[in-house]
Design a protein around this motif. Structure first.
Motif, mmCIF file in Angstrom:
data_model
loop_
_atom_site.group_PDB
_atom_site.id
_atom_site.type_symbol
_atom_site.label_atom_id
_atom_site.label_comp_id
_atom_site.label_asym_id
_atom_site.label_seq_id
_atom_site.Cartn_x
_atom_site.Cartn_y
_atom_site.Cartn_z
ATOM 1 N N ALA A 186 -0.184 -16.348 -23.167
ATOM 2 C CA ALA A 186 0.167 -16.462 -24.576
ATOM 3 C C ALA A 186 1.685 -16.560 -24.666
ATOM 4 O O ALA A 186 2.396 -15.770 -24.041
ATOM 5 N N ILE A 187 2.168 -17.529 -25.411
ATOM 6 C CA ILE A 187 3.608 -17.698 -25.594
ATOM 7 C C ILE A 187 3.923 -17.474 -27.068
ATOM 8 O O ILE A 187 3.500 -18.258 -27.925
ATOM 9 N N VAL A 188 4.621 -16.382 -27.352
ATOM 10 C CA VAL A 188 5.008 -16.084 -28.723
ATOM 11 C C VAL A 188 6.307 -16.839 -28.998
ATOM 12 O O VAL A 188 7.340 -16.540 -28.416
ATOM 13 N N GLY A 189 6.210 -17.843 -29.860
ATOM 14 C CA GLY A 189 7.344 -18.738 -30.096
ATOM 15 C C GLY A 189 7.238 -20.004 -29.268
ATOM 16 O O GLY A 189 8.244 -20.617 -28.929
ATOM 17 N N GLY A 190 6.018 -20.411 -28.948
ATOM 18 C CA GLY A 190 5.799 -21.562 -28.076
ATOM 19 C C GLY A 190 6.190 -22.899 -28.679
ATOM 20 O O GLY A 190 6.168 -23.911 -27.983
ATOM 21 N N GLY A 191 6.565 -22.914 -29.954
ATOM 22 C CA GLY A 191 6.981 -24.169 -30.568
ATOM 23 C C GLY A 191 8.474 -24.277 -30.749
ATOM 24 O O GLY A 191 8.957 -25.174 -31.431
ATOM 25 N N GLY A 192 9.240 -23.386 -30.091
ATOM 26 C CA GLY A 192 10.694 -23.418 -30.199
ATOM 27 C C GLY A 192 11.334 -24.167 -29.059
ATOM 28 O O GLY A 192 10.665 -24.821 -28.247
ATOM 29 N N GLY A 193 12.665 -24.063 -28.968
ATOM 30 C CA GLY A 193 13.405 -24.778 -27.937
ATOM 31 C C GLY A 193 12.985 -24.396 -26.538
ATOM 32 O O GLY A 193 12.786 -25.256 -25.677
ATOM 33 N N LEU A 194 12.862 -23.085 -26.263
ATOM 34 C CA LEU A 194 12.367 -22.629 -24.966
ATOM 35 C C LEU A 194 10.856 -22.768 -24.896
ATOM 36 O O LEU A 194 10.296 -23.204 -23.891
ATOM 37 N N GLY A 195 10.205 -22.372 -25.984
ATOM 38 C CA GLY A 195 8.754 -22.280 -25.970
ATOM 39 C C GLY A 195 8.046 -23.579 -25.696
ATOM 40 O O GLY A 195 7.065 -23.620 -24.942
ATOM 41 N N GLN A 200 4.615 -26.731 -21.762
ATOM 42 C CA GLN A 200 4.411 -27.840 -20.825
ATOM 43 C C GLN A 200 4.451 -27.374 -19.367
ATOM 44 O O GLN A 200 3.671 -27.844 -18.536
ATOM 45 N N PHE A 201 5.368 -26.474 -19.039
ATOM 46 C CA PHE A 201 5.416 -25.935 -17.681
ATOM 47 C C PHE A 201 4.096 -25.244 -17.344
ATOM 48 O O PHE A 201 3.543 -25.420 -16.254
ATOM 49 N N ALA A 202 3.614 -24.432 -18.280
ATOM 50 C CA ALA A 202 2.376 -23.679 -18.044
ATOM 51 C C ALA A 202 1.191 -24.618 -17.829
ATOM 52 O O ALA A 202 0.360 -24.404 -16.931
ATOM 53 N N LYS A 203 1.106 -25.668 -18.631
ATOM 54 C CA LYS A 203 0.024 -26.634 -18.455
ATOM 55 C C LYS A 203 0.134 -27.330 -17.104
ATOM 56 O O LYS A 203 -0.871 -27.555 -16.427
ATOM 57 N N ALA A 204 1.369 -27.660 -16.692
ATOM 58 C CA ALA A 204 1.565 -28.310 -15.393
ATOM 59 C C ALA A 204 1.147 -27.397 -14.245
ATOM 60 O O ALA A 204 0.741 -27.871 -13.180
ATOM 61 N N LEU A 205 1.235 -26.081 -14.460
ATOM 62 C CA LEU A 205 0.837 -25.109 -13.446
ATOM 63 C C LEU A 205 -0.646 -24.756 -13.528
ATOM 64 O O LEU A 205 -1.123 -23.889 -12.792
ATOM 65 N N GLY A 206 -1.368 -25.417 -14.424
ATOM 66 C CA GLY A 206 -2.815 -25.218 -14.518
ATOM 67 C C GLY A 206 -3.231 -24.033 -15.361
ATOM 68 O O GLY A 206 -4.375 -23.570 -15.263
ATOM 69 N N LEU A 207 -2.361 -23.550 -16.229
ATOM 70 C CA LEU A 207 -2.676 -22.386 -17.061
ATOM 71 C C LEU A 207 -3.255 -22.807 -18.403
ATOM 72 O O LEU A 207 -3.009 -23.916 -18.883
ATOM 73 N N ARG A 208 -4.023 -21.926 -19.006
ATOM 74 C CA ARG A 208 -4.494 -22.114 -20.378
ATOM 75 C C ARG A 208 -3.464 -21.483 -21.307
ATOM 76 O O ARG A 208 -3.083 -20.329 -21.123
ATOM 77 N N VAL A 209 -3.028 -22.235 -22.307
ATOM 78 C CA VAL A 209 -1.888 -21.817 -23.120
ATOM 79 C C VAL A 209 -2.304 -21.513 -24.556
ATOM 80 O O VAL A 209 -2.943 -22.330 -25.222
ATOM 81 N N ILE A 210 -1.896 -20.329 -24.998
ATOM 82 C CA ILE A 210 -2.097 -19.911 -26.386
ATOM 83 C C ILE A 210 -0.718 -19.797 -27.023
ATOM 84 O O ILE A 210 0.123 -19.021 -26.556
ATOM 85 N N ASP A 211 -0.467 -20.591 -28.049
ATOM 86 C CA ASP A 211 0.812 -20.499 -28.762
ATOM 87 C C ASP A 211 0.642 -19.642 -29.996
ATOM 88 O O ASP A 211 -0.316 -19.806 -30.758
ATOM 89 N N ILE A 212 1.583 -18.714 -30.183
ATOM 90 C CA ILE A 212 1.621 -17.894 -31.397
ATOM 91 C C ILE A 212 2.974 -18.140 -32.038
ATOM 92 O O ILE A 212 4.009 -17.836 -31.460
ATOM 93 N N ASP A 213 2.962 -18.718 -33.240
ATOM 94 C CA ASP A 213 4.213 -19.123 -33.872
ATOM 95 C C ASP A 213 4.155 -18.851 -35.363
ATOM 96 O O ASP A 213 3.073 -18.786 -35.949
ATOM 97 N N ALA A 222 4.070 -27.156 -30.579
ATOM 98 C CA ALA A 222 3.303 -26.563 -29.477
ATOM 99 C C ALA A 222 2.003 -27.329 -29.247
ATOM 100 O O ALA A 222 1.604 -27.580 -28.104
ATOM 101 N N LYS A 223 1.355 -27.725 -30.339
ATOM 102 C CA LYS A 223 0.120 -28.511 -30.210
ATOM 103 C C LYS A 223 0.418 -29.858 -29.577
ATOM 104 O O LYS A 223 -0.312 -30.327 -28.687
ATOM 105 N N GLU A 224 1.509 -30.483 -30.011
ATOM 106 C CA GLU A 224 1.922 -31.777 -29.465
ATOM 107 C C GLU A 224 2.208 -31.671 -27.967
ATOM 108 O O GLU A 224 1.952 -32.611 -27.202
ATOM 109 N N CYS A 225 2.712 -30.510 -27.531
ATOM 110 C CA CYS A 225 3.077 -30.313 -26.123
ATOM 111 C C CYS A 225 1.897 -29.891 -25.252
ATOM 112 O O CYS A 225 2.064 -29.694 -24.043
ATOM 113 N N GLY A 226 0.725 -29.713 -25.859
ATOM 114 C CA GLY A 226 -0.461 -29.466 -25.054
ATOM 115 C C GLY A 226 -1.040 -28.074 -25.103
ATOM 116 O O GLY A 226 -1.941 -27.757 -24.314
#
Length: 374
Positions: A186-195, A200-213, A222-226
């Motif tokens: 889970a990435i809190v702030g996954g739609g920001g500059g770092l997030g 994208q890094f997490a998806k490239a590493l094969g992780l399931r990503v939950i964005d909380i924003d 965050a949705k656009e980034c996968g």
């Protein structure tokens, strides 16, 4: 084919730069002497192609980072090497580089003597570009040649500059989370500059990503980034936790990263983290507040994470190159537009990172290379 820079670049006597000259005041755009006439043996002079604005730049201008004034701003830069010190053998004039913010680590403390992948801190560092020594909002800057990284041919200057801090910071957080492919983060702030980079890094590493924003712009990016799941932090903490558990088999995320400095973000992040798991704190609010019941009763570990090593930076660049990772940028042309970049960053409406295009010729050469750039 690799991008070829002109080997002979005439270095001017003067250059344009954006300086912090007084705390809590706007940058001053000034003409200054070009640095690098007498390079240290381990240094390089880089013609800056792109400088990027980071959250920490605001901390510098607020006087929170021990900066001695005046100081040229920005610690996120990419550019072309034009001159190398006598001890530098890895780089040569014409090379495209990501400029490391670390300058002259002591290379004698326990951190410096550890494995390269662990060298993220130094007890006696000489400085940090754009923080305690002059940085990337300039036409030329001096960098430590032992800390920088070659840019892959298909990674543009524009995408690279934000990776110098935002990218390697969130990458370092994922490294410390220690997750395996198939697990959830889970990435809190996954739609920001770092997030958005973390997603994208997490998806490239094969992780399931939950964005909380908490911003519509952030949720959309965050949705656009996968991101596999997006959740609105403006709902109650209880509702967010319930929704995260629904998509994680009732357990919560295997680890969480907090890149939001909102006062409630750390508490939310702890609550959505699976019992006995790790919460990586990257954002830098004045205080990190987590209810003891989340921390103690659920055995949640908090790991502070600032940045990462040169070894990890090389891995990050490989992942960016291989996976076509996109950095969402808002472009401004020339040093004189730095104030406009700052204005956008403070608007609350920005998606991604503000970047200032400084060496337009180098950027045009990328476009003419025939490579599909990220």
């Amino acid at each position: 084919m690799p991008i070829k820079a002109k080997m002979a670049i005439e270095i001017p006597e003067k250059m344009l730069a954006a300086q912090v000259v007084e705390f809590k005041k706007p940058y001053k755009i000034a003409e200054l002497p070009t640095p690098g006439k007498n390079l240290d043996e381990n240094d390089m002079l880089v013609k800056v192609a792109v400088g990027s604005l980071c959250h920490t730049d605001g901390m510098v201008t607020d006087g929170l980072m021990g900066t001695k004034l005046p100081c040229i701003a920005s610690h996120e830069g990419s550019g072309t090497v034009v001159k190398v010190g006598s001890a530098i053998s890895e780089f040569k004039p014409g090379d495209r580089v990501l400029c490391s913010l670390t300058y002259h680590r002591c290379r004698a403390c326990a951190d410096c003597l550890g494995p390269e992948g662990d060298q993220q801190y130094c007890a006696n560092v000489g400085g940090y570009l754009g923080v305690t020594v002059d940085g990337s909002f300039a036409e030329y800057e001096v960098v430590d040649g032992r800390e920088c990284c070659h840019l892959p041919d298909n990674v543009s200057f524009q995408s690279a500059a934000p990776l110098a801090c935002a990218g390697i910071t969130v990458w370092g957080g994922l490294v410390r989370a220690g997750l395996k492919s198939g697990e959830s983060v889970a990435i809190v702030g996954g739609g920001g500059g770092l997030g958005h980079l973390g997603v994208q890094f997490a998806k490239a590493l094969g992780l399931r990503v939950i964005d909380i924003d908490a911003r519509d712009e952030g949720l959309a990016l965050a949705k656009e980034c996968g991101a596999d799941t997006i959740r609105d932090a403006r709902k109650s903490k209880e509702k967010v936790v319930e929704e995260v558990k629904k998509v994680t088999g009732g357990q919560g995320a295997d680890a969480t990263l907090n890149v939001s400095d909102h006062e409630s973000a750390a508490a939310t992040r702890a609550a959505v983290t699976k019992m006995h798991s790790i919460l990586v704190q990257i954002a830098q609010p004045p205080n990190v507040s987590v209810p003891f019941a989340e921390l103690v009763f659920r055995d949640i570990r908090i790991h502070g994470s600032l940045t990462s090593s040169r070894g990890e930076c090389k891995k990050m660049l490989e992942v960016v190159s291989k996976n076509n990772i996109k950095v969402k940028t808002n472009t401004f042309k020339g040093i004189k537009e730095v104030p406009k970049a700052v204005e956008l960053a403070h608007s609350g409406k920005m998606q991604g990172k503000p970047v200032v295009l400084i060496d337009e010729e180098a950027i045009e050469n990328e476009k003419k290379s025939g490579l599909k750039m990220v």
